[in-house]
Design an enzyme around this catalytic site. Structure first.
Site, short mmCIF file in Angstrom:
data_model
loop_
_atom_site.label_atom_id
_atom_site.label_comp_id
_atom_site.label_asym_id
_atom_site.label_seq_id
_atom_site.Cartn_x
_atom_site.Cartn_y
_atom_site.Cartn_z
N ARG A 1 0.81 -1.13 0.04
CA ARG A 1 0.00 -0.10 0.14
C ARG A 1 0.92 1.25 0.01
O ARG A 1 0.60 2.33 -0.83
CB ARG A 1 -0.66 -0.03 1.13
N ASP B 1 -3.57 -0.41 -3.95
CA ASP B 1 -4.48 -0.72 -2.90
C ASP B 1 -4.95 -1.96 -3.26
O ASP B 1 -5.89 -1.85 -4.33
CB ASP B 1 -5.56 0.58 -2.75
N ASP C 1 4.57 -23.89 3.65
CA ASP C 1 4.83 -24.09 4.88
C ASP C 1 6.33 -24.10 4.99
O ASP C 1 6.91 -24.98 4.58
CB ASP C 1 4.11 -25.63 5.16
N HIS C 2 6.68 -23.33 5.87
CA HIS C 2 8.34 -22.92 5.57
C HIS C 2 9.09 -24.17 6.26
O HIS C 2 10.09 -24.23 6.16
CB HIS C 2 8.61 -21.78 5.95
N GLU D 1 9.69 -22.85 21.45
CA GLU D 1 10.31 -21.82 21.28
C GLU D 1 10.53 -20.76 22.73
O GLU D 1 9.63 -20.71 23.65
CB GLU D 1 9.43 -20.94 20.39
N HIS E 1 2.80 -26.75 10.53
CA HIS E 1 4.20 -27.30 10.75
C HIS E 1 4.12 -28.62 11.28
O HIS E 1 4.86 -29.56 10.90
CB HIS E 1 5.12 -26.30 11.51
N LYS F 1 5.11 -21.62 23.27
CA LYS F 1 5.95 -20.28 23.28
C LYS F 1 6.59 -20.15 24.99
O LYS F 1 6.03 -20.65 25.87
CB LYS F 1 5.17 -19.07 23.44
C1 BG6 Z 1 5.50 -19.38 12.11
C2 BG6 Z 1 4.77 -19.10 13.32
O1 BG6 Z 1 4.81 -20.05 11.30
O2 BG6 Z 1 6.52 -20.21 12.67
C3 BG6 Z 1 5.30 -18.57 14.31
O3 BG6 Z 1 3.70 -18.14 13.31
C4 BG6 Z 1 6.53 -19.38 14.89
O4 BG6 Z 1 4.70 -18.29 15.63
C5 BG6 Z 1 7.16 -19.48 13.61
O5 BG6 Z 1 7.52 -18.42 15.73
C6 BG6 Z 1 8.49 -20.67 14.02
O6 BG6 Z 1 9.29 -20.80 12.88
P1 BG6 Z 1 10.96 -21.22 13.04
O7 BG6 Z 1 11.17 -21.54 11.58
O8 BG6 Z 1 11.39 -20.12 13.78
O9 BG6 Z 1 10.70 -22.56 13.84
#
Ligand code: BG6
Length: 484
Positions: free
Chosen positions: A46, A87, A171-172, A210, A234, A328
């Site tokens: 934006r 936008d 999905d990283h 985490e 994940h 967390k």
């Molecule tokens: C994300 C979550 O998908 O993954 C976060 O939204 C989380 O809350 C993160 O902290 C964790 O990713 P990684 O790669 O640091 O384990």
């Protein structure tokens, strides 16, 4: 159709993900000569900015987030970047955006890293400007909905413009080297697969812990909670990779076909098989940290921790619990998978009671460290050296492979480097298919419905602990101890 895109259009180009992950990953790929020389990257968001202002913005992000060992010459990368303000909610700006993208020689990859509420209008806008043709791929970043119904809405909106073979859902975790290594461990070695079943495995544990808290993501996180933020995507992907049958090939269809079968075989979870928690003030690594409600500024029923005893109801896994937990503000950052094997069927070292009952046996255990330690450790029983006048003594010893040592000199890559390159080149293997996402949501929705029906609210736990004591009890009542 297979093509290597020569245009990459980033929606959400000024956002947090772009700054922390996407720009650094693209830079690193470029520095290693992995991007086609003619690939142009067009950012859109934006904010009003010129090309050169966006380049300055990108340079600042790289200086902040690029690991020191990956820094390099900026000029070539900056030349790839352009920017177009938009936008996304109105159709007006999309023709100008298409003008900025120009006519790709080979094809266009679009990366949507925006609020899901913008997905629908963005797709419409792209369609109106002719940016959805057969040489266009669409990549979507989470969250893809908040439940099955909203995820279907998003998927339907995207499917209205793109066929599934051109949709790339991120999905990283699948981009992480160690997660891919799980497949190598299982399917490139002979010795595990024959034992990888209910006859030989007692249970599986998957932990994603985490140390961070809310990290300023107030609006998003409080609406999501740990189960939707971490388990729905994940952790279920990790579970699917652990539990799936061997795919015939390492390709998008075969791998995803096998994963979805696992996801569909997940048994609905009983109410006494989950525990939720929310952290209160405590300390991590000697540092005092506030409670979730204090960070949020109000009381909340959102869970920042969840533990689940899951079951995969199929032939291979009948009766093998999968204990999942994520939270967390845990004592340390660790993602690991523990495969706990069964005891040997008979101990030849069991001695008479008068001699202490013989050697103590411990079942083998395989610990697959995903992060931060990339270690694979197999505990094996070994004889304690000695003359054994009282009978043989045994002790578990670790067979330890530290991946960074085994592959010293290999570049440690950000997960998004792999995923962005696969997107540009058109390989869907490490992206999540619609049927997987929907199977994931179906299972998660049922758990959340159970919580709502029972009026289950999170128990408190002290920041810096491993979650509520009920989570420990969840495993211990089966005689299982969480691996720490
Ligand atoms: C994300 C979550 O998908 O993954 C976060 O939204 C989380 O809350 C993160 O902290 C964790 O990713 P990684 O790669 O640091 O384990």
């Amino acid at each position: 159709m297979s093509f290597t895109a020569d245009r990459l259009l980033l929606f959400g180009a000024t956002g947090d993900l772009a700054q922390r992950m996407l720009l650094p990953s693209l830079f690193a790929l470029d520095a290693d000569g992995l991007l086609a020389p003619d690939l142009k990257i067009i950012g859109t968001a934006r904010s009003e900015m010129s090309d050169s202002e966006y380049r300055n913005f990108a340079r600042a992000a790289l200086e902040k987030y690029l690991p020191a060992d990956r820094r390099g010459r900026m000029a070539e990368f900056m030349n790839r970047l352009a920017y177009q303000p938009l936008d996304a909610t109105t159709l007006e700006g999309y023709d100008a955006l298409a003008g900025k993208v120009g006519t790709p020689e080979r094809g266009l990859a679009i990366f949507l890293s925006t609020a899901p509420s913008l997905f629908g209008p963005t797709i419409k806008g792209l369609q109106s400007a002719g940016l959805t043709g057969e040489h266009v791929r669409m990549c979507l970043e989470k969250p893809l909905g908040t439940d099955l119904a909203t995820s279907r809405e998003i998927n339907d909106a995207v499917a209205g413009a793109f066929p599934e073979h051109r949709i790339f859902r991120i999905d990283h975790y699948l981009g992480k080297e160690t997660v891919q290594n799980l497949l190598a461990l299982r399917f490139a070695n002979l010795m595990f697969e024959p034992l990888w079943n209910a006859a030989h495995i007692d249970h599986v544990q998957i932990t994603v812990a985490e140390t961070v808290g809310l990290e300023g993501r107030v609006a998003f996180y409080d609406d999501a909670g740990a189960i939707r933020d971490m388990v729905q995507n994940h952790m279920l992907q990790l579970l699917a990779l652990v539990a799936m049958e061997p795919p015939a090939h390492f390709d998008a269809t075969a791998v995803r076909d096998e994963k979805v079968k696992v996801l569909r075989a997940l048994r609905p979870v009983a109410s006494n098989e989950t525990v939720t928690g929310q952290y209160r003030a405590g300390a991590i690594g000697g540092q005092a940290v506030p409670g979730y409600d204090e960070e949020l500024g109000k009381p909340s029923d959102t869970e920042t921790f969840v533990a689940i005893k899951a079951h995969v109801d199929n032939w291979r896994w009948k009766g093998v619990p999968f204990y999942l937990r994520t939270g967390k503000r845990m004592p340390r950052r660790v993602t690991e998978i523990v495969i706990q094997f069964r005891c040997v069927p008979h101990s030849i070292f069991a001695g008479p009671k008068s001699k202490g009952g013989g050697a103590t046996m411990q079942p083998n255990r395989l610990v697959i460290g995903i992060q931060p330690e990339e270690n694979i450790t197999l505990s094996l029983m070994a004889k304690v050296p000695g003359l054994d006048r009282e009978g043989i003594r045994l002790r578990a010893v670790p067979l330890n492979i530290a991946m960074p040592d085994a592959f010293s000199g290999a570049v440690r890559r950000i997960a998004y480097e792999r995923l962005l390159l696969d997107l540009v080149e058109g390989d869907q293997t490490l992206f999540v298919r619609r049927d997987e996402v929907e199977a994931q949501w179906e299972w998660i929705d049922a758990i959340r419905a159970g919580w709502a029906a029972d009026g289950q609210t999170p128990r408190t736990y002290t920041a810096g602990s491993w979650g509520p004591s009920a989570a420990i009890a969840l495993a211990e009542r089966d005689g299982v101890t969480w691996h720490e």
